[in-house]
Design a protein around this motif. Structure first.
Motif, PDB file in Angstrom:
ATOM      1  N   VAL A  89       0.879  -1.176   0.000  1.00 44.47           N
ATOM      2  CA  VAL A  89       0.000   0.000   0.000  1.00 44.47           C
ATOM      3  C   VAL A  89       0.918   1.228   0.000  1.00 44.47           C
ATOM      4  CG1 VAL A  89      -1.806   1.268   1.214  1.00 44.47           C
ATOM      5  CG2 VAL A  89      -1.784  -1.241   1.272  1.00 44.47           C
ATOM      6  N   LYS A  90       0.943   1.982  -1.104  1.00 45.75           N
ATOM      7  CA  LYS A  90       1.876   3.119  -1.223  1.00 45.75           C
ATOM      8  C   LYS A  90       1.458   4.250  -0.301  1.00 45.75           C
ATOM      9  CE  LYS A  90       2.994   2.044  -6.051  1.00 45.75           C
ATOM     10  NZ  LYS A  90       2.972   2.533  -7.457  1.00 45.75           N
ATOM     11  N   ASP A  91       0.147   4.617  -0.315  1.00 48.80           N
ATOM     12  CA  ASP A  91      -0.328   5.702   0.550  1.00 48.80           C
ATOM     13  C   ASP A  91      -1.707   5.292   1.064  1.00 48.80           C
ATOM     14  OD1 ASP A  91      -1.089   7.928   1.872  1.00 48.80           O
ATOM     15  OD2 ASP A  91      -0.647   9.328   0.241  1.00 48.80           O
ATOM     16  N   ALA A  92      -1.799   4.948   2.309  1.00 48.55           N
ATOM     17  CA  ALA A  92      -3.046   4.437   2.868  1.00 48.55           C
ATOM     18  C   ALA A  92      -4.140   5.496   2.852  1.00 48.55           C
ATOM     19  CB  ALA A  92      -2.817   3.945   4.300  1.00 48.55           C
ATOM     20  N   THR A  93      -3.758   6.801   2.963  1.00 48.74           N
ATOM     21  CA  THR A  93      -4.787   7.845   2.990  1.00 48.74           C
ATOM     22  C   THR A  93      -5.474   7.987   1.651  1.00 48.74           C
ATOM     23  OG1 THR A  93      -3.138   9.543   2.456  1.00 48.74           O
ATOM     24  CG2 THR A  93      -3.576   9.102   4.807  1.00 48.74           C
ATOM     25  N   GLU A  94      -4.809   7.518   0.573  1.00 45.30           N
ATOM     26  CA  GLU A  94      -5.395   7.600  -0.757  1.00 45.30           C
ATOM     27  C   GLU A  94      -6.088   6.305  -1.155  1.00 45.30           C
ATOM     28  OE1 GLU A  94      -5.479  10.345  -2.436  1.00 45.30           O
ATOM     29  OE2 GLU A  94      -4.288  11.406  -0.923  1.00 45.30           O
ATOM     30  N   ASP A  95      -6.027   5.278  -0.328  1.00 37.75           N
ATOM     31  CA  ASP A  95      -6.620   3.966  -0.655  1.00 37.75           C
ATOM     32  C   ASP A  95      -7.945   3.835   0.101  1.00 37.75           C
ATOM     33  OD1 ASP A  95      -7.247   1.180  -0.808  1.00 37.75           O
ATOM     34  OD2 ASP A  95      -5.116   0.722  -1.166  1.00 37.75           O
ATOM     35  N   GLU A  96      -9.040   3.674  -0.651  1.00 39.29           N
ATOM     36  CA  GLU A  96     -10.360   3.644  -0.037  1.00 39.29           C
ATOM     37  C   GLU A  96     -10.509   2.498   0.980  1.00 39.29           C
ATOM     38  OE1 GLU A  96     -12.513   1.079  -3.617  1.00 39.29           O
ATOM     39  OE2 GLU A  96     -13.388   2.984  -2.967  1.00 39.29           O
ATOM     40  N   ARG A  97      -9.703   1.439   0.872  1.00 36.09           N
ATOM     41  CA  ARG A  97      -9.759   0.314   1.798  1.00 36.09           C
ATOM     42  C   ARG A  97      -9.242   0.685   3.187  1.00 36.09           C
ATOM     43  NH1 ARG A  97      -6.389  -4.008  -1.560  1.00 36.09           N
ATOM     44  NH2 ARG A  97      -5.154  -2.086  -1.837  1.00 36.09           N
ATOM     45  N   PHE A  98      -8.374   1.728   3.240  1.00 33.54           N
ATOM     46  CA  PHE A  98      -7.692   2.021   4.507  1.00 33.54           C
ATOM     47  C   PHE A  98      -7.786   3.472   4.954  1.00 33.54           C
ATOM     48  CE2 PHE A  98      -5.336  -1.391   2.307  1.00 33.54           C
ATOM     49  CZ  PHE A  98      -5.497  -2.412   3.215  1.00 33.54           C
ATOM     50  N   ALA A  99      -8.367   4.359   4.131  1.00 37.42           N
ATOM     51  CA  ALA A  99      -8.332   5.792   4.416  1.00 37.42           C
ATOM     52  C   ALA A  99      -8.891   6.107   5.810  1.00 37.42           C
ATOM     53  CB  ALA A  99      -9.091   6.566   3.331  1.00 37.42           C
ATOM     54  N   ASP A 100      -9.992   5.439   6.206  1.00 33.72           N
ATOM     55  CA  ASP A 100     -10.567   5.720   7.519  1.00 33.72           C
ATOM     56  C   ASP A 100     -10.228   4.642   8.558  1.00 33.72           C
ATOM     57  OD1 ASP A 100     -12.000   3.738   6.311  1.00 33.72           O
ATOM     58  OD2 ASP A 100     -13.997   4.539   6.811  1.00 33.72           O
ATOM     59  N   ASN A 101      -9.210   3.827   8.300  1.00 39.49           N
ATOM     60  CA  ASN A 101      -8.771   2.786   9.224  1.00 39.49           C
ATOM     61  C   ASN A 101      -8.165   3.436  10.467  1.00 39.49           C
ATOM     62  OD1 ASN A 101      -7.036   0.737  10.507  1.00 39.49           O
ATOM     63  ND2 ASN A 101      -7.510  -0.506   8.708  1.00 39.49           N
ATOM     64  N   PRO A 102      -8.555   3.019  11.671  1.00 43.04           N
ATOM     65  CA  PRO A 102      -8.006   3.617  12.901  1.00 43.04           C
ATOM     66  C   PRO A 102      -6.497   3.564  12.970  1.00 43.04           C
ATOM     67  CG  PRO A 102      -9.854   2.173  13.415  1.00 43.04           C
ATOM     68  CD  PRO A 102      -9.562   1.979  11.967  1.00 43.04           C
ATOM     69  N   LEU A 103      -5.870   2.606  12.307  1.00 45.38           N
ATOM     70  CA  LEU A 103      -4.408   2.510  12.312  1.00 45.38           C
ATOM     71  C   LEU A 103      -3.784   3.552  11.400  1.00 45.38           C
ATOM     72  CD1 LEU A 103      -3.963  -1.384  12.167  1.00 45.38           C
ATOM     73  CD2 LEU A 103      -3.889   0.096  14.173  1.00 45.38           C
ATOM     74  N   VAL A 104      -4.635   4.148  10.544  1.00 43.35           N
ATOM     75  CA  VAL A 104      -4.167   5.211   9.632  1.00 43.35           C
ATOM     76  C   VAL A 104      -4.484   6.572  10.233  1.00 43.35           C
ATOM     77  CG1 VAL A 104      -4.430   6.224   7.328  1.00 43.35           C
ATOM     78  CG2 VAL A 104      -4.419   3.738   7.615  1.00 43.35           C
ATOM     79  N   THR A 105      -5.703   6.720  10.714  1.00 45.55           N
ATOM     80  CA  THR A 105      -6.105   8.012  11.281  1.00 45.55           C
ATOM     81  C   THR A 105      -5.514   8.228  12.659  1.00 45.55           C
ATOM     82  OG1 THR A 105      -8.109   7.008  12.183  1.00 45.55           O
ATOM     83  CG2 THR A 105      -8.259   7.967   9.969  1.00 45.55           C
ATOM     84  N   GLY A 106      -5.196   7.151  13.367  1.00 44.40           N
ATOM     85  CA  GLY A 106      -4.577   7.243  14.691  1.00 44.40           C
ATOM     86  C   GLY A 106      -3.239   6.526  14.676  1.00 44.40           C
TER      87      GLY A 106
END
Length: 916
Positions: A89-106
């Motif tokens: 995953v190059k950029d999780a914030t740009e990937d709809e699968r992970f953009a709102d994932n707590p491990l990404v936002t937090g």
């Protein structure tokens, strides 16, 4: 956020993960090193070894984070596991699968993720080795390749971990087996010069320590018995060369001097190249088996030379073995019989017996002591006793027959001769029994059937001692005397079929054969139970008389001692004014008077209660007693007096009769410490010859009955015969002298009366005192008046059942004299037979309750099956209260207590006949 879907083989993948037993284990340096190396090679601040189970991802190793686990539905590794390939995953914030994932936002604020799945040899992805960064980025080709290599190294480590654990488990199982197996497991070098392992069973079987064997390997061979060593050496020599396995039996000597038999099996152990690297084996203790084989050889010799014919045959009746005993009994040799049919021994008319025996054998049953006839080689017919047992294969299926035949011709002839001789005595009232030398019954006459209750069919062949009981030691002593002297005579205690004890006189004579050898015994038995009871009554009366004489003499002397003491006390009291001395004299006076009272009671008992005889009306005495009891007895005792107006007078001493009543009532009070019911009554009664015949102490004539009944503790059966003895008491020392009932008995006897006691423990006691009434008519007119007043029969048929001939006779005569027709039976079985033949004629059955062959309750059950409305009067002299209760349970409403008068008998008969 889009969670990763489970893999297609999710159940199999989770099972594989659990097989590694890696979840929730402690960190391992080797795995931490690989994780650190992955972070360095990929240039990321975070690296992890993540294992994905059903609900979470757990980090076995981690660098750059303190997290230990997360939920599975937010994990990046779940995608790597499902993809089965490098997941980036190059950029999780740009990937709809992970953009709102707590491990990404937090925390840990994942922007970049790359994970190489951990794939086991069975192609199941257990988790991933992953690297994580806080900024977007990509891995170079070399970095991706390095991550793959490191993930395989992690998987190799996990595989090694699993193999080592499985090896430890296998080793543990082997050790457990070796430690607990009863055989000896051993492993040595190929040249037998070094012992690598020996299991604990070695110490138990050889009696030597394993430690010594490790230090001195050749002890194994040195402990073998000298005469066995050569064949052991010869057996093991091929194992050192090219033989894959060997087997040998030998004996070893233990330190305690005992010898054990060993069965040893040795095996070669070769490596992958085929080189011999070890020798191993299993040594078993076969001592028990060897001893069994030795015993079997001895048993074979016993079988071969037994006097009985021991024959083996198959299920087609073909003989397979034939011992010397069979040759002797039947006259055929083994060569003549083996391979031929057993039918040549069986007479024509008995051929069906063989098929019947085989039918039982095929079903797995045995045939024991079957008596039949067989034919010898010379044509003679002999009596034999045959026992046949199935021979079974390993599965338990019968495949043959083992048969033992004993020649009983002489025994049968002897038994028949004895039976013929005893037939002449079959009608005797005595029991006549013939038994063999083992105590088994050969003959049992009708007298024995009547006495004991067993039929001939039930007894023949059974041991007399097992049937009738008796002390084995006394039986053995009697047998020794009889063998020496040819006869024995004495008394024995026997049990009948109802387990009732009989006292018998036995006369045993030894019967010898023509050569003078003992072959059987003839026993003549007389039932002396009733004779012994009468003797006991007379002995008790004599004992009471002797005790009375002794007590009178002692009391007389005590009176002579007490008289001057009591007179001296009065003189001393008049001479003294000292209060203390007067107090002591007062105590002496009270004690002396109490002693004098006891002496007077003893004298009264000893002298038979002599006193002035006047006409006494018992009802006046009872009314006086009623006032005394109501004033002095505890209020929790309920009193009931039954005093009719027409009570006859008696000739007696009123003071002594009052003492009878008072003694009995005081005893009744003491028997009810918690309160209860006390019933005192008086009634008129005529005791006739019928009653007198059943009670040797009673005299026929008019009597007054005084009865005292309590609901107290009752008297145990074993104490009934002792209660009238002087000084016998069950009360505490301070509560009684033991003279109360003995005084009652002495007074009653001096008035020519009798006392009857009925008691049942836990339910209460009744004392009935019979005192002769004063005559108001001449004997002739009195008898005529009483005779006229008794109810008569109208030709009704009464079945009288009693095993006592005297009671049966007098009861029958009484009933016949008063207009009844009578049928008689001496026991319950006889009564059932008589009733079945005269059912329509018999109006009433009068039966005793204690009888041989079939007792009263069993007979009543049988009669009620024939006629449910049969009218029955039950009679017994034992345990009256309990018997009445038992009869009520059987539906019997009328009960007579033995001994009973003709009047009571006739009134009871009239009462039951007039019932609807």
């Amino acid at each position: 956020m889009i969670p990763a879907q489970p893999t297609l083989n999710e159940a199999e993948r989770l099972k594989a993960l659990r097989e590694y037993s890696i979840l929730d284990t402690l960190p391992e340096q080797a795995l931490d090193d690989l994780t650190t190396l992955a972070a360095q090679l990929c240039g990321t601040p975070i690296a992890m070894i993540s294992l994905v189970d059903e609900h979470r991802q757990w980090f076995k190793s981690r660098v750059g984070t303190d997290m230990t686990e997360t939920a599975r539905d937010i994990s990046f590794c779940s995608h790597a596991v499902r993809q089965h390939d490098l997941f980036t995953v190059k950029d999780a914030t740009e990937d709809e699968r992970f953009a709102d994932n707590p491990l990404v936002t937090g925390e840990p604020k994942i922007r970049f993720y790359a994970g190489a799945p951990l794939i086991n040899p069975r192609d199941s992805a257990l988790g991933a080795l992953c690297v994580i960064d806080h900024v977007p980025r990509v891995l170079t080709g070399l970095q991706e390749q390095a991550l793959w290599v490191l993930s395989r190294q992690v998987m190799t480590h996990l595989e090694l971990h699993r193999h080592m654990r499985e090896l430890a488990e296998t080793e543990g199982k082997f050790n457990h087996l070796a430690e607990n197996i009863s055989d000896v497991l051993w492993i040595t070098s190929p040249d037998l010069n070094q012992v690598h392992y020996v299991s604990p069973a070695y110490e138990r079987i050889w009696g030597r320590t394993a430690k010594d064997l490790y230090a001195h390997p050749h002890d194994w061979f040195d402990n073998i018995l000298l005469e066995d060593r050569k064949h052991v050496f010869d057996a093991f020599a091929p194992l050192l060369k090219d033989a894959p396995d060997v087997s040998v039996e030998y004996r070893v000597l233990r330190p305690d001097g005992t010898v054990r038999w060993i069965h040893d099996r040795g095996f070669q152990v070769r490596d992958g190249r085929g080189a011999l690297v070890r020798l191993s084996g299993i040594a078993s203790d076969i001592t028990d088996r060897k001893q069994a084989e030795k015993a079997s050889l001895r048993l074979g010799a016993i079988v071969e030379y037994s006097d009985d014919a021991i024959i083996g045959k198959n299920l087609d009746s073909i003989i397979t073995s034939w011992n010397k005993g069979a040759e002797k009994i039947f006259g055929y040799t083994a060569d003549e019989m083996v391979g031929t049919s057993i039918m040549r021994l069986i007479p024509t008319g008995r051929r069906n017996e063989e098929e019947q025996i085989l039918e039982k054998i095929r079903s797995g049953e045995s045939v024991e002591h079957f008596e039949t006839v067989r034919q010898t080689k010379d044509g003679r017919l002999i009596d034999v006793s045959v026992t046949a047992s199935p021979i079974k294969d390993a599965s338990g299926k019968p495949v043959g027959v083992s048969k033992v035949a004993r020649d009983i011709t002489e025994r049968k002839r002897a038994a028949e001769q004895i039976a013929e001789q005893a037939a002449f005595l079959d009608k005797a009232r005595d029991a006549i029994v013939a038994v063999d030398l083992e105590g088994k019954i050969l003959f049992w006459n009708k007298g024995a059937e009547h006495m004991y209750g067993w039929t001939r069919e039930e007894t023949v062949g059974r041991k007399m001692s097992e049937l009738l009981g008796g002390d084995p030691k006394k039986l053995e002593e009697a047998m020794e005397v009889m063998i020496k002297q040819g006869e024995w005579r004495g008394e024995r205690q026997h049990l009948n079929k109802d387990r009732r004890e009989l006292t018998v006189e036995a006369r045993t004579t030894l019967i010898r054969d023509k050569e003078g050898q003992p072959e059987a015994m003839l026993v003549i038995i007389t039932d002396i139970t009733e004779k012994k009871k009468i003797e006991a009554q007379f002995m008790r009366a004599q004992r009471m008389e002797s005790i009375g004489t002794l007590a009178g003499g002692v009391a007389h002397d005590l009176n002579n001692i007490l008289a001057p003491i009591m007179m001296s006390i009065d003189i001393l009291k008049s001479m003294s004014t000292d209060p203390q001395a007067l107090g002591i004299l007062e105590t002496l006076e009270v004690s002396s008077k109490r002693g004098a009272d006891i002496v007077r009671q003893v004298l009264s008992f000893a002298r038979g209660m002599e006193g002035e005889r006047v006409e006494v009306q018992p009802k006046h005495l009872l009314k006086d007693l009623e006032h005394i009891i109501k004033d002095t007895f505890p209020k929790d005792i309920r009193l009931q007096f039954s005093i009719p107006n027409d009570v006859w007078t008696i000739l007696g001493d009123p003071t002594q009769i009052h003492q009878i009543l008072l003694n009995l009532c005081v005893n009744a009070r003491d028997a009810m410490p918690q309160g209860g019911s006390l019933q005192v009554g008086v009634e008129n009664c005529v005791l006739d010859e019928h009653y007198a015949a059943m009670n040797i102490q009673a005299k026929a004539g008019r009597h007054v009955i005084i009865s005292v009944t309590d609901s107290g503790t009752g008297i145990p059966p074993e104490l009934i015969d002792k209660i009238f003895e002087p000084f016998f008491t069950t009360k505490e020392l301070s509560q009684g002298t033991g003279l109360g009932l003995s005084t009652v008995m002495a007074i009653v006897k001096s008035h020519e009366g009798i006392v009857n006691v009925y008691s049942e423990p836990g339910k209460g006691t009744t004392f009935k005192v019979y005192l002769p009434a004063m005559g108001v008519l001449s004997e002739g007119r009195k008898g005529q008046a009483e005779q006229a007043s008794l109810p008569r029969g109208n030709g009704e048929v009464v079945l009288v059942v009693d095993d006592e001939a005297s009671i049966l006779s007098i009861t029958s005569q009484t009933l016949q004299a008063f207009g009844y027709r009578v049928l008689t039976a001496a026991d319950g079985a006889d009564a059932v037979a008589v009733y079945a033949g005269h059912k329509s004629e018999i109006a009433v059955v009068l039966t005793d309750m204690m009888m041989p062959v079939m007792d009263g309750p069993a007979m009543i059950h049988a009669l009620m099956r024939i006629n449910p409305v049969v009218k029955i009067v039950a009679a017994s002299g034992l345990n009256a209260n309990g018997t009445v209760a038992k009869m009520s349970g059987l539906g019997v409403k009328h009960f007579l207590t033995k001994p009973y008068t003709a009047g009571i008998l006739l009134k009871t008969m009239r009462s039951i006949l007039e019932e609807a």
